[in-house]
Design a protein around this motif. Sequence first.
Motif, PDB file in Angstrom:
ATOM      1  N   VAL A 237      -2.957  44.589  10.951  1.00 45.03           N
ATOM      2  CA  VAL A 237      -3.151  45.698  11.887  1.00 45.03           C
ATOM      3  C   VAL A 237      -1.801  46.158  12.438  1.00 45.03           C
ATOM      4  CG1 VAL A 237      -4.342  46.439  13.980  1.00 45.03           C
ATOM      5  CG2 VAL A 237      -5.366  44.674  12.513  1.00 45.03           C
ATOM      6  N   LEU A 238      -1.563  47.449  12.320  1.00 46.23           N
ATOM      7  CA  LEU A 238      -0.331  48.024  12.850  1.00 46.23           C
ATOM      8  C   LEU A 238      -0.589  48.519  14.269  1.00 46.23           C
ATOM      9  CD1 LEU A 238       2.600  48.773  12.030  1.00 46.23           C
ATOM     10  CD2 LEU A 238       1.725  51.030  11.381  1.00 46.23           C
ATOM     11  N   TYR A 239       0.166  47.951  15.206  1.00 48.19           N
ATOM     12  CA  TYR A 239      -0.018  48.332  16.614  1.00 48.19           C
ATOM     13  C   TYR A 239       0.972  49.424  17.039  1.00 48.19           C
ATOM     14  CZ  TYR A 239      -3.553  44.917  17.926  1.00 48.19           C
ATOM     15  OH  TYR A 239      -4.722  44.242  18.055  1.00 48.19           O
ATOM     16  N   GLY A 240       2.048  49.542  16.309  1.00 41.70           N
ATOM     17  CA  GLY A 240       3.077  50.531  16.656  1.00 41.70           C
ATOM     18  C   GLY A 240       4.291  50.230  15.802  1.00 41.70           C
TER      19      GLY A 240
ATOM     20  N   TYR B  91       5.079  51.784   9.469  1.00 46.78           N
ATOM     21  CA  TYR B  91       5.569  50.534  10.057  1.00 46.78           C
ATOM     22  C   TYR B  91       6.930  50.757  10.726  1.00 46.78           C
ATOM     23  CZ  TYR B  91       7.568  45.823  10.203  1.00 46.78           C
ATOM     24  OH  TYR B  91       8.177  44.666  10.599  1.00 46.78           O
ATOM     25  N   ASP B  92       7.791  51.499  10.059  1.00 45.56           N
ATOM     26  CA  ASP B  92       9.151  51.705  10.572  1.00 45.56           C
ATOM     27  C   ASP B  92       9.194  52.712  11.716  1.00 45.56           C
ATOM     28  OD1 ASP B  92      10.379  49.906   8.897  1.00 45.56           O
ATOM     29  OD2 ASP B  92      11.015  51.406   7.424  1.00 45.56           O
ATOM     30  N   HIS B  93       8.377  53.772  11.621  1.00 48.10           N
ATOM     31  CA  HIS B  93       8.527  54.890  12.555  1.00 48.10           C
ATOM     32  C   HIS B  93       7.286  55.178  13.396  1.00 48.10           C
ATOM     33  CE1 HIS B  93      12.321  55.826  10.563  1.00 48.10           C
ATOM     34  NE2 HIS B  93      11.694  55.696   9.408  1.00 48.10           N
ATOM     35  N   GLY B  94       6.174  54.545  13.054  1.00 49.76           N
ATOM     36  CA  GLY B  94       4.965  54.771  13.843  1.00 49.76           C
ATOM     37  C   GLY B  94       4.332  56.128  13.609  1.00 49.76           C
ATOM     38  N   ARG B  95       4.860  56.860  12.693  1.00 48.87           N
ATOM     39  CA  ARG B  95       4.296  58.184  12.431  1.00 48.87           C
ATOM     40  C   ARG B  95       4.786  58.739  11.091  1.00 48.87           C
ATOM     41  NH1 ARG B  95       6.120  61.930  16.988  1.00 48.87           N
ATOM     42  NH2 ARG B  95       4.883  63.431  15.795  1.00 48.87           N
ATOM     43  N   ILE B  96       4.022  59.693  10.558  1.00 57.45           N
ATOM     44  CA  ILE B  96       4.496  60.531   9.449  1.00 57.45           C
ATOM     45  C   ILE B  96       4.133  61.944   9.851  1.00 57.45           C
ATOM     46  CG2 ILE B  96       4.265  61.168   7.026  1.00 57.45           C
ATOM     47  CD1 ILE B  96       3.637  58.321   6.348  1.00 57.45           C
ATOM     48  N   GLY B  97       5.153  62.720  10.181  1.00 59.35           N
ATOM     49  CA  GLY B  97       4.899  64.086  10.623  1.00 59.35           C
ATOM     50  C   GLY B  97       3.956  64.100  11.807  1.00 59.35           C
ATOM     51  N   ASP B  98       2.849  64.844  11.654  1.00 57.94           N
ATOM     52  CA  ASP B  98       1.910  64.981  12.760  1.00 57.94           C
ATOM     53  C   ASP B  98       0.973  63.787  12.909  1.00 57.94           C
ATOM     54  OD1 ASP B  98       3.046  67.426  13.178  1.00 57.94           O
ATOM     55  OD2 ASP B  98       1.483  68.551  12.120  1.00 57.94           O
ATOM     56  N   TYR B  99       0.990  62.888  11.939  1.00 58.30           N
ATOM     57  CA  TYR B  99       0.093  61.738  12.022  1.00 58.30           C
ATOM     58  C   TYR B  99       0.787  60.617  12.780  1.00 58.30           C
ATOM     59  CZ  TYR B  99      -2.615  64.130   8.445  1.00 58.30           C
ATOM     60  OH  TYR B  99      -3.358  65.043   7.755  1.00 58.30           O
ATOM     61  N   VAL B 100       0.264  60.271  13.926  1.00 57.55           N
ATOM     62  CA  VAL B 100       0.901  59.286  14.797  1.00 57.55           C
ATOM     63  C   VAL B 100      -0.026  58.087  14.987  1.00 57.55           C
ATOM     64  CG1 VAL B 100       1.946  58.903  17.066  1.00 57.55           C
ATOM     65  CG2 VAL B 100       2.070  61.175  15.990  1.00 57.55           C
ATOM     66  N   VAL B 101       0.546  56.869  14.859  1.00 55.02           N
ATOM     67  CA  VAL B 101      -0.233  55.656  15.101  1.00 55.02           C
ATOM     68  C   VAL B 101      -0.336  55.470  16.611  1.00 55.02           C
ATOM     69  CG1 VAL B 101      -0.341  53.153  14.732  1.00 55.02           C
ATOM     70  CG2 VAL B 101       0.625  54.649  12.950  1.00 55.02           C
ATOM     71  N   GLU B 102      -1.485  55.800  17.170  1.00 55.69           N
ATOM     72  CA  GLU B 102      -1.628  55.739  18.632  1.00 55.69           C
ATOM     73  C   GLU B 102      -2.390  54.510  19.090  1.00 55.69           C
ATOM     74  OE1 GLU B 102      -3.122  59.667  19.388  1.00 55.69           O
ATOM     75  OE2 GLU B 102      -1.097  60.406  19.809  1.00 55.69           O
TER      76      GLU B 102
ATOM     77  N   VAL C   6     -11.314  61.703   5.342  1.00 52.05           N
ATOM     78  CA  VAL C   6     -11.135  60.412   6.014  1.00 52.05           C
ATOM     79  C   VAL C   6     -10.394  59.515   5.033  1.00 52.05           C
ATOM     80  CG1 VAL C   6     -12.317  58.398   6.955  1.00 52.05           C
ATOM     81  CG2 VAL C   6     -13.217  60.705   7.379  1.00 52.05           C
ATOM     82  N   PHE C   7      -9.146  59.165   5.383  1.00 48.27           N
ATOM     83  CA  PHE C   7      -8.249  58.521   4.416  1.00 48.27           C
ATOM     84  C   PHE C   7      -7.763  57.200   4.982  1.00 48.27           C
ATOM     85  CE2 PHE C   7      -4.672  57.959   1.596  1.00 48.27           C
ATOM     86  CZ  PHE C   7      -4.965  58.698   0.460  1.00 48.27           C
ATOM     87  N   PHE C   8      -7.910  56.142   4.194  1.00 54.65           N
ATOM     88  CA  PHE C   8      -7.451  54.805   4.594  1.00 54.65           C
ATOM     89  C   PHE C   8      -6.039  54.854   5.192  1.00 54.65           C
ATOM     90  CE2 PHE C   8      -9.952  52.114   1.231  1.00 54.65           C
ATOM     91  CZ  PHE C   8     -11.052  52.063   2.069  1.00 54.65           C
ATOM     92  N   ALA C   9      -5.882  54.252   6.333  1.00 56.56           N
ATOM     93  CA  ALA C   9      -4.565  54.033   6.935  1.00 56.56           C
ATOM     94  C   ALA C   9      -3.797  55.315   7.220  1.00 56.56           C
ATOM     95  CB  ALA C   9      -3.704  53.097   6.081  1.00 56.56           C
ATOM     96  N   THR C  10      -4.569  56.391   7.467  1.00 57.45           N
ATOM     97  CA  THR C  10      -3.978  57.601   8.027  1.00 57.45           C
ATOM     98  C   THR C  10      -4.576  57.717   9.425  1.00 57.45           C
ATOM     99  OG1 THR C  10      -3.784  58.616   5.854  1.00 57.45           O
ATOM    100  CG2 THR C  10      -3.762  60.093   7.759  1.00 57.45           C
ATOM    101  N   PRO C  11      -3.746  57.620  10.455  1.00 53.42           N
ATOM    102  CA  PRO C  11      -4.269  57.492  11.811  1.00 53.42           C
ATOM    103  C   PRO C  11      -5.307  58.546  12.125  1.00 53.42           C
ATOM    104  CG  PRO C  11      -1.861  57.412  11.802  1.00 53.42           C
ATOM    105  CD  PRO C  11      -2.297  57.731  10.420  1.00 53.42           C
ATOM    106  N   PRO C  12      -6.408  58.163  12.772  1.00 50.01           N
ATOM    107  CA  PRO C  12      -6.696  56.825  13.284  1.00 50.01           C
ATOM    108  C   PRO C  12      -7.585  55.998  12.349  1.00 50.01           C
ATOM    109  CG  PRO C  12      -8.237  58.374  14.214  1.00 50.01           C
ATOM    110  CD  PRO C  12      -7.415  59.141  13.194  1.00 50.01           C
ATOM    111  N   VAL C  13      -7.666  56.347  11.093  1.00 53.65           N
ATOM    112  CA  VAL C  13      -8.605  55.663  10.195  1.00 53.65           C
ATOM    113  C   VAL C  13      -8.020  54.321   9.737  1.00 53.65           C
ATOM    114  CG1 VAL C  13      -9.881  55.863   8.026  1.00 53.65           C
ATOM    115  CG2 VAL C  13      -9.406  57.921   9.390  1.00 53.65           C
ATOM    116  N   ASP C  14      -8.831  53.281   9.814  1.00 48.11           N
ATOM    117  CA  ASP C  14      -8.374  51.974   9.344  1.00 48.11           C
ATOM    118  C   ASP C  14      -8.191  51.957   7.825  1.00 48.11           C
ATOM    119  OD1 ASP C  14      -7.979  50.328  11.564  1.00 48.11           O
ATOM    120  OD2 ASP C  14     -10.146  50.016  11.806  1.00 48.11           O
ATOM    121  N   GLY C  15      -7.259  51.105   7.381  1.00 47.58           N
ATOM    122  CA  GLY C  15      -6.973  50.975   5.956  1.00 47.58           C
ATOM    123  C   GLY C  15      -7.621  49.760   5.338  1.00 47.58           C
ATOM    124  N   ALA C  16      -6.985  49.215   4.309  1.00 48.11           N
ATOM    125  CA  ALA C  16      -7.671  48.287   3.419  1.00 48.11           C
ATOM    126  C   ALA C  16      -7.063  46.897   3.315  1.00 48.11           C
ATOM    127  CB  ALA C  16      -7.762  48.920   2.031  1.00 48.11           C
ATOM    128  N   ILE C  17      -6.008  46.578   4.065  1.00 54.67           N
ATOM    129  CA  ILE C  17      -5.503  45.195   4.013  1.00 54.67           C
ATOM    130  C   ILE C  17      -6.336  44.384   4.987  1.00 54.67           C
ATOM    131  CG2 ILE C  17      -3.511  43.661   4.180  1.00 54.67           C
ATOM    132  CD1 ILE C  17      -1.689  45.912   3.520  1.00 54.67           C
TER     133      ILE C  17
END
Lengths: 334, 334, 334, 334
Positions: free
Chosen positions: D7-10, D46-57, D112-123
């Motif tokens: 789980v990525l928290y930030g 993991y490195d930046h907490g975001r890709i463009g407009d998609y932010v891990v909140e 709805v795409f795995f591991a694109t915030p806020p959707v959970d991924g597959a690990i």
Amino acid sequence: MSNRSAVLYGTTDLRVEERPRPQAGPGEVLVRVEAVGICGSDVHYYDHGRIGDYVVEGPMIIGHEAAGTVVATGDGVDPGLQGTLVALEPGVPCRVCEQCRAGRYNLCPDVVFFATPPVDGAITGEVTLDAAFAHPAPAGLDAEQAAMAEPVSVGVWASRKAGVGPGDRVLVTGAGPIGLLAAQVARAFGAREVTVTDVSDFRLGVARQLGLIARSAKEPYDSEYDVLLECSGAPQALTAAMRAMARAGRVVLIGMGADTVPVEVPLIQSRELTLTGTFRYANTYPVALELIASGAVDVTTIITHRFGIEQTEDAMTIAKRDPQALKAMVLPQT
Amino acid sequence: MSNRSAVLYGTTDLRVEERPRPQAGPGEVLVRVEAVGICGSDVHYYDHGRIGDYVVEGPMIIGHEAAGTVVATGDGVDPGLQGTLVALEPGVPCRVCEQCRAGRYNLCPDVVFFATPPVDGAITGEVTLDAAFAHPAPAGLDAEQAAMAEPVSVGVWASRKAGVGPGDRVLVTGAGPIGLLAAQVARAFGAREVTVTDVSDFRLGVARQLGLIARSAKEPYDSEYDVLLECSGAPQALTAAMRAMARAGRVVLIGMGADTVPVEVPLIQSRELTLTGTFRYANTYPVALELIASGAVDVTTIITHRFGIEQTEDAMTIAKRDPQALKAMVLPQT
Amino acid sequence: MSNRSAVLYGTTDLRVEERPRPQAGPGEVLVRVEAVGICGSDVHYYDHGRIGDYVVEGPMIIGHEAAGTVVATGDGVDPGLQGTLVALEPGVPCRVCEQCRAGRYNLCPDVVFFATPPVDGAITGEVTLDAAFAHPAPAGLDAEQAAMAEPVSVGVWASRKAGVGPGDRVLVTGAGPIGLLAAQVARAFGAREVTVTDVSDFRLGVARQLGLIARSAKEPYDSEYDVLLECSGAPQALTAAMRAMARAGRVVLIGMGADTVPVEVPLIQSRELTLTGTFRYANTYPVALELIASGAVDVTTIITHRFGIEQTEDAMTIAKRDPQALKAMVLPQT
Amino acid sequence: MSNRSAVLYGTTDLRVEERPRPQAGPGEVLVRVEAVGICGSDVHYYDHGRIGDYVVEGPMIIGHEAAGTVVATGDGVDPGLQGTLVALEPGVPCRVCEQCRAGRYNLCPDVVFFATPPVDGAITGEVTLDAAFAHPAPAGLDAEQAAMAEPVSVGVWASRKAGVGPGDRVLVTGAGPIGLLAAQVARAFGAREVTVTDVSDFRLGVARQLGLIARSAKEPYDSEYDVLLECSGAPQALTAAMRAMARAGRVVLIGMGADTVPVEVPLIQSRELTLTGTFRYANTYPVALELIASGAVDVTTIITHRFGIEQTEDAMTIAKRDPQALKAMVLPQT
């Protein structure tokens, strides 16, 4: 509340009777049906009780070229749609299969299509439909025009399949409703010229009235065509027209009727003609509605007869009685 | 210098005789012909004196699947081409007409094509050709392989017309030389699987040897195909195969033989099959040569018989005498 | 007989002088030039003596948007062409190279193109051209309209590249002659709506007069477009317009000016935009002439200035002096 | 039962912890996840907490290149799927919108795409997915190979966008996992030759090992390419490669990194290059799996590191520590 409906019980057994009023489920709209065009396939079910493998085995509401006003919305649908005039795209595909995922939802083997046994159709007071297939009509359209988005869609699909564009000389064989609409659509796709053929002087006259080139199907062809939209269903029309195709010409089989047609292989090979057929349509309704709204396709001239729901059987049989019948429209609220 | 040539005088009247040695005109190369494959069309001219509207009315050198070495160059042609092994693309189009300008030069009505009456062909000592149509063979190819670029081109054109690519299940009906080459080409285009059918166990064995799936044409189909490359010319093969096509399938008619085939319209419509034919090819030679050179298409296994120029008539008739004949090659320098 | 010609000697050095009258060679027509439109590229050569790698190193007759009447025919050309009004397609390709054989003759590296150094152009009394590139004008067209087939061809090529058709919302940035023509062509291809932007109120007014939607380039976009035909050459116009593209939108770069434009990669990727450019055109003249003849594309409104051949320099500079200049036409016979 | 998850928290805050075990809803399968590849986008989150407009909140399970075995099926799903190895297509589209209906479901705005915030991924130990997006692996594949269907899909989509086929000379800039896979896919589409460039000798060595042509990105180009698959994300790589494109070349932007790249307009225009980008993929999984199964695409050589789920953070950072890392695989059951 009553939900008067035109129900086909079997060959030439059509009854107008009450049916339960449906309710909009999740993702659906409930539509008060205001106009339903009668299609050759409706008449074929009425006359023969079947089309190929599709057999009318129990009572089925008939009609699939429909438009009306949204009167209720199900869960997940914008309630603001209420009061909107919509054209009803009659086939809702499964959205899951290979064809659906590829964007060819018209080829979905599990499509649920109005008035294709055993699915009920749309000559009824109110009907439900997946909201994504209830297409809002542009401002200014009436319900009859919106209902015509269905046969216009057939034409849009055919012109897309043929890749009609500027420079193309288009031949349309058969000046029934589909031919007259497909020809106008081809013109709207930018075709250089569109020629319609038929054996009926009346129909050729309508073609001329719509600004199309009209010529008797009995005369030999004296020029070449890049595109053929075959709307007559007559094998001899196809054979003669294919001989008039230019090199690299494209042929689309729209008309039904013949089961097997003889095709000249050397003709296909030496000119590299491409031949395909249409099965319903996909992603055409917004374009069809827009072509009607802009006036590029005149649908009103083609609507020659109107009936109340109690006269649905008359609508089914008018084509046999009146050689000047083109499109008959049933108005279920009258 | 002598220019020994195989000349068709009329039905089954083939004579090997001296002809004037040609000279390379402006833009042309003079090629010493080293290998010429015998095509079904050559045999058809030999047997019947005509193919459709093309009639052998005067003596005509036969053969059009040729390769050889450049021995002289005309004005405007790089003299460095001398000594180069070239595959001879047999049809030189007018380059001026609408078809040529559109890149469809195979449909040029004024094409000059080897051994299509009244144009002389290539079973001769030396022949001239427009330099742009003499395609240098990649390193390592011999003249026989280079000559096979012609029938391989037929396959390349068919796979292009069908849009063959990864994911496609391809059916090839007829395991003669064209079918065996078209099948290998389809595989090189990335097809998921390629199945070849025939009635001859020998031919099916060659198909298997080439790594293709082979099955008897007598067995009913039990799976679906996305692409059909019809190479048998047999109407019943086409009918059966079309019923095995998947939705949105593409059918290419390559085999000649039947004049008219019955086509099931509801099948074309309900599955939206597309059907077209091939007439020769355009812009295929470099690709064909490259597929042969890379080993993606094995042409050598298909060459079952070789003859000197004096035995050209034997090459024409071997197919009738020997059921295990596939491609017969005439070597004009021997 | 005199052959008065407008000859560019170098930067801003344009002289009108006598040149030898040419004769129609084999396959050629001799045309009395009656109208030649001035193109931005002509003005660029006049102002700068070069366009990129093309440098005016010796005297060169200018002009390439030409039409006139056939006055003589060379060997192999139908003499009946004499007296015919023809539009002159200015680039004659080699017809031999890979690009020509593929139908992309506009990309032929050896094309001979009017007024591209060192090839002479068409502002002259009489000019010769390959007959296949002298396109007979449909009945009713005058020489000015026929000459406009050149810039209309640019629009046809752009709409083909973009695949414009019914349903498409088209944005045209830049309402100069090319933009106003490309917009009308897009409409003729069936576009659902065509919006033109510019900073000039005059040009926007012309756009409206032509029935197009016109809006100031200074206003932000508030809707989405499926197709962008970039005709301004301004990088900032491209950047803003690309942000207004719908998913799967198609962008065609027509306008010249900027050498390098910054392109936003995430935009191209996340919406899967496709971006391409046009270089002249191929196989467009018949369609362009037909669109002019049918009235689908109004070229006359765009012709704002006319000059005799002695005033060619005025035609070159009118755009700088008069902000209400669109297309200037030189009439070499006056 | 436990459902251990990464789980990525930030930013750089990744924790492996228990999560509730999901249950298969209607139309879904429950899959025991056996292999998940780490993608550059995972590392970027993991490195930046975001890709463009998609932010891990909020906390989000990471990973989207997954495969595993079906352990339970929801209502309406064939229970016989249990025990089947499936590759998990990570994005499930809405199926209702315009993009979905057109077959471009990768452009669905509501996917709805795995591991694109806020959707959970597959690990994670077990995950649910719409059954239509759980693609059965062909016989013989293991879970790691099946998981690689995701990056192989990126390559399939790119080759489709570029229209790769026989005759094409393909250039792939960037020999990371995506470049090495895209290059192999292009070869499987029949490309005449595929050249891969990179600055890393190690990566070029792997390219050679995979049978590809490898050359240093530092050397100038000395030949022409028909197709460019840009996988490096480096603007200078794009600029140099575009100058090496042949006329009518096709460029596909796959690599991410640069926000804006300078594009030379005269290059795009004079050669009529086409440039587009890829956003995920649509309808590629069956083809990707088949290319892996046939051996046409070797994915195993590219998997350089394997980790248990507790070492997921190591998998994220291996690329920075080890220049010889290509694809790192997390095996959640170990």
